[in-house]
Design a protein around this motif. Structure first.
Motif, mmCIF file in Angstrom:
data_model
loop_
_atom_site.group_PDB
_atom_site.id
_atom_site.type_symbol
_atom_site.label_atom_id
_atom_site.label_comp_id
_atom_site.label_asym_id
_atom_site.label_seq_id
_atom_site.Cartn_x
_atom_site.Cartn_y
_atom_site.Cartn_z
ATOM 1 N N GLU A 119 0.876 -1.116 -0.030
ATOM 2 C CA GLU A 119 0.024 -0.046 -0.046
ATOM 3 C C GLU A 119 0.754 1.192 -0.063
ATOM 4 O OE1 GLU A 119 -2.830 2.242 3.230
ATOM 5 O OE2 GLU A 119 -2.855 0.165 3.106
ATOM 6 N N THR A 120 1.781 1.133 0.604
ATOM 7 C CA THR A 120 2.911 2.195 0.802
ATOM 8 C C THR A 120 3.516 2.541 -0.560
ATOM 9 O OG1 THR A 120 3.137 1.870 3.328
ATOM 10 C CG2 THR A 120 4.792 3.502 2.016
ATOM 11 N N ARG A 121 3.875 1.495 -1.085
ATOM 12 C CA ARG A 121 4.660 1.603 -2.544
ATOM 13 C C ARG A 121 3.750 2.202 -3.424
ATOM 14 N NH1 ARG A 121 8.480 -3.817 -2.164
ATOM 15 N NH2 ARG A 121 10.315 -2.901 -0.760
ATOM 16 N N VAL A 122 2.238 1.880 -3.419
ATOM 17 C CA VAL A 122 1.395 2.364 -4.429
ATOM 18 C C VAL A 122 1.248 3.711 -4.174
ATOM 19 C CG1 VAL A 122 -1.196 1.880 -5.011
ATOM 20 C CG2 VAL A 122 0.291 -0.089 -4.692
ATOM 21 N N ALA A 123 1.189 4.243 -2.826
ATOM 22 C CA ALA A 123 1.022 5.442 -2.427
ATOM 23 C C ALA A 123 2.271 6.334 -3.122
ATOM 24 C CB ALA A 123 0.644 5.712 -1.040
ATOM 25 N N LEU A 124 3.259 5.837 -2.960
ATOM 26 C CA LEU A 124 4.626 6.318 -3.572
ATOM 27 C C LEU A 124 4.419 6.599 -5.137
ATOM 28 C CD1 LEU A 124 7.403 7.588 -3.241
ATOM 29 C CD2 LEU A 124 8.339 5.369 -3.384
ATOM 30 N N ALA A 125 4.028 5.551 -5.825
ATOM 31 C CA ALA A 125 4.073 5.604 -6.975
ATOM 32 C C ALA A 125 2.923 6.749 -7.510
ATOM 33 C CB ALA A 125 3.543 4.234 -7.581
ATOM 34 N N ALA A 126 2.022 6.728 -7.037
ATOM 35 C CA ALA A 126 1.063 7.858 -7.280
ATOM 36 C C ALA A 126 1.538 9.196 -7.066
ATOM 37 C CB ALA A 126 -0.201 7.520 -6.321
ATOM 38 N N ALA A 127 2.162 9.317 -5.881
ATOM 39 C CA ALA A 127 2.870 10.605 -5.572
ATOM 40 C C ALA A 127 3.797 11.084 -6.640
ATOM 41 C CB ALA A 127 3.377 10.593 -4.313
ATOM 42 N N GLU A 128 4.680 10.148 -6.884
ATOM 43 C CA GLU A 128 5.664 10.393 -8.233
ATOM 44 C C GLU A 128 5.029 10.633 -9.515
ATOM 45 O OE1 GLU A 128 8.593 10.694 -7.674
ATOM 46 O OE2 GLU A 128 9.181 9.906 -5.812
ATOM 47 N N GLU A 129 3.892 10.111 -9.803
ATOM 48 C CA GLU A 129 3.227 10.332 -11.053
ATOM 49 C C GLU A 129 2.801 11.587 -10.979
ATOM 50 O OE1 GLU A 129 0.161 7.427 -12.188
ATOM 51 O OE2 GLU A 129 1.601 5.769 -11.915
ATOM 52 N N THR A 130 2.079 12.196 -9.776
ATOM 53 C CA THR A 130 1.428 13.685 -9.670
ATOM 54 C C THR A 130 2.692 14.403 -9.720
ATOM 55 O OG1 THR A 130 -0.096 12.740 -8.051
ATOM 56 C CG2 THR A 130 0.422 15.026 -8.142
ATOM 57 N N ARG A 131 3.807 14.184 -9.398
ATOM 58 C CA ARG A 131 4.988 14.998 -9.450
ATOM 59 C C ARG A 131 5.599 15.007 -10.858
ATOM 60 N NH1 ARG A 131 7.189 12.550 -4.460
ATOM 61 N NH2 ARG A 131 6.349 13.684 -2.765
ATOM 62 N N GLY A 132 5.149 14.189 -11.949
ATOM 63 C CA GLY A 132 5.823 14.163 -13.113
ATOM 64 C C GLY A 132 6.923 12.997 -13.140
ATOM 65 N N GLY A 133 7.257 12.354 -12.177
ATOM 66 C CA GLY A 133 8.570 11.335 -12.146
ATOM 67 C C GLY A 133 8.003 10.167 -12.748
ATOM 68 N N ALA A 134 8.164 10.255 -13.856
ATOM 69 C CA ALA A 134 7.592 8.670 -14.565
ATOM 70 C C ALA A 134 8.411 7.543 -14.159
ATOM 71 C CB ALA A 134 7.500 8.929 -16.015
ATOM 72 N N GLU A 135 9.681 7.781 -14.221
ATOM 73 C CA GLU A 135 10.695 6.660 -13.686
ATOM 74 C C GLU A 135 10.518 6.302 -12.448
ATOM 75 O OE1 GLU A 135 11.608 9.433 -15.263
ATOM 76 O OE2 GLU A 135 12.208 9.056 -17.237
ATOM 77 N N ALA A 136 10.573 7.089 -11.544
ATOM 78 C CA ALA A 136 10.363 6.880 -10.046
ATOM 79 C C ALA A 136 9.178 6.161 -9.729
ATOM 80 C CB ALA A 136 10.561 8.090 -9.363
ATOM 81 N N ALA A 137 7.895 6.654 -10.546
ATOM 82 C CA ALA A 137 6.656 5.984 -10.304
ATOM 83 C C ALA A 137 6.656 4.805 -10.792
ATOM 84 C CB ALA A 137 5.518 6.812 -10.983
ATOM 85 N N ALA A 138 7.341 4.284 -11.960
ATOM 86 C CA ALA A 138 7.482 3.015 -12.590
ATOM 87 C C ALA A 138 8.215 1.975 -11.486
ATOM 88 C CB ALA A 138 8.152 3.127 -13.853
ATOM 89 N N LYS A 139 9.230 2.556 -11.051
ATOM 90 C CA LYS A 139 10.148 1.713 -10.180
ATOM 91 C C LYS A 139 9.052 1.378 -8.896
ATOM 92 C CE LYS A 139 14.153 2.246 -7.205
ATOM 93 N NZ LYS A 139 15.250 3.216 -6.592
ATOM 94 N N ALA A 140 8.555 2.591 -8.229
ATOM 95 C CA ALA A 140 7.623 2.039 -7.165
ATOM 96 C C ALA A 140 6.526 0.995 -7.587
ATOM 97 C CB ALA A 140 6.937 3.362 -6.850
ATOM 98 N N HIS A 141 5.903 1.316 -8.727
ATOM 99 C CA HIS A 141 4.955 0.356 -9.192
ATOM 100 C C HIS A 141 5.493 -1.086 -9.131
ATOM 101 C CE1 HIS A 141 1.540 2.528 -9.856
ATOM 102 N NE2 HIS A 141 1.818 3.400 -10.712
ATOM 103 N N LEU A 142 6.784 -0.956 -9.819
ATOM 104 C CA LEU A 142 7.427 -2.467 -9.993
ATOM 105 C C LEU A 142 7.765 -3.257 -8.600
ATOM 106 C CD1 LEU A 142 9.878 -1.955 -12.852
ATOM 107 C CD2 LEU A 142 7.792 -3.547 -12.788
ATOM 108 N N SER A 143 8.171 -2.138 -7.595
ATOM 109 C CA SER A 143 8.330 -2.793 -6.205
ATOM 110 C C SER A 143 7.179 -3.295 -5.635
ATOM 111 C CB SER A 143 9.024 -1.912 -5.610
ATOM 112 O OG SER A 143 8.174 -0.627 -5.059
ATOM 113 N N ALA A 144 5.963 -2.696 -5.936
ATOM 114 C CA ALA A 144 4.717 -3.330 -5.415
ATOM 115 C C ALA A 144 4.017 -4.335 -6.090
ATOM 116 C CB ALA A 144 3.773 -2.003 -5.437
#
Length: 142
Positions: free
Chosen positions: A104-129
C-alpha cells in the motif's frame, strides 16, 4: 510539573505538563517521564506524537512512534505529512515483504511520483509493489 518529577510522581507531572502546553511538551520533560514506567511513557509519547503531527512535525512524530516500536503508526505519521518517500523507505526497512502495508505504501509512493511528473520513479515504485502493468502505463504517459 518539575516538582512532581523531583518527588517521583511521574503521573501527576505528565498530566500537568500536557495541561500546561497546547502543543508538544519540551523534550527534556518527555524524556524524564521514562522514570514513570513503560505504560506512562507510552501514553505520554503517543500524546506527544499526536501534538507534533498537529503542528506539522511529522518526521519527529514518526521517530517518537518508532521509540514505542509502532512502525505502522510511524508510517502513518509520515504519510499524513505527505512524506511518501520516507514512508516507503521505512516500510521497506521494517516490514515483511508480504505485508499489505508495504504494498500500500509503495502504491501511494507511485501515485505521488506520478503526480510530481516522475515517470521513472513512479514505474520503479509500481514494480516494487508488483504492479508491472501500472509501471508500463506510468512510463507510456506523455
Amino acid at each position: 510539573a518539575a516538582a512532581a518529577l523531583f518527588r517521583g510522581d511521574f503521573e501527576t507531572a505528565s498530566e500537568s505538563l500536557f495541561a500546561a502546553f497546547d502543543g508538544p511538551i519540551p523534550p527534556d520533560f518527555l524524556a524524564a517521564l521514562v522514570g514513570g514506567g513503560r505504560a506512562l511513557y507510552a501514553s505520554a509519547a503517543a500524546t506527544q506524537a499526536d501534538r507534533l503531527e498537529a503542528r506539522g512535525e511529522h518526521q519527529r512524530a514518526a521517530v517518537l512512534r518508532l521509540s514505542l516500536h509502532d512502525v505502522r503508526g510511524a508510517i502513518g505519521s509520515l504519510r499524513r505529512g505527505g512524506l511518501e518517500r520516507d514512508a516507503a523507505a521505512l516500510a521497506a526497512a521494517r516490514l515483511l515483504p508480504i505485508d499489505p502495508l508495504l504494498v500500500e505504501t509503495r502504491v501511494a509512493l507511485a501515485a505521488a511520483e506520478e503526480t510530481r511528473g516522475g515517470a521513472e520513479a513512479a514505474a520503479k515504485a509500481h514494480l516494487s509493489a508488483g504492479r508491472v502493468g501500472a509501471a508500463v502505463r506510468a512510463l507510456a504517459r506523455p
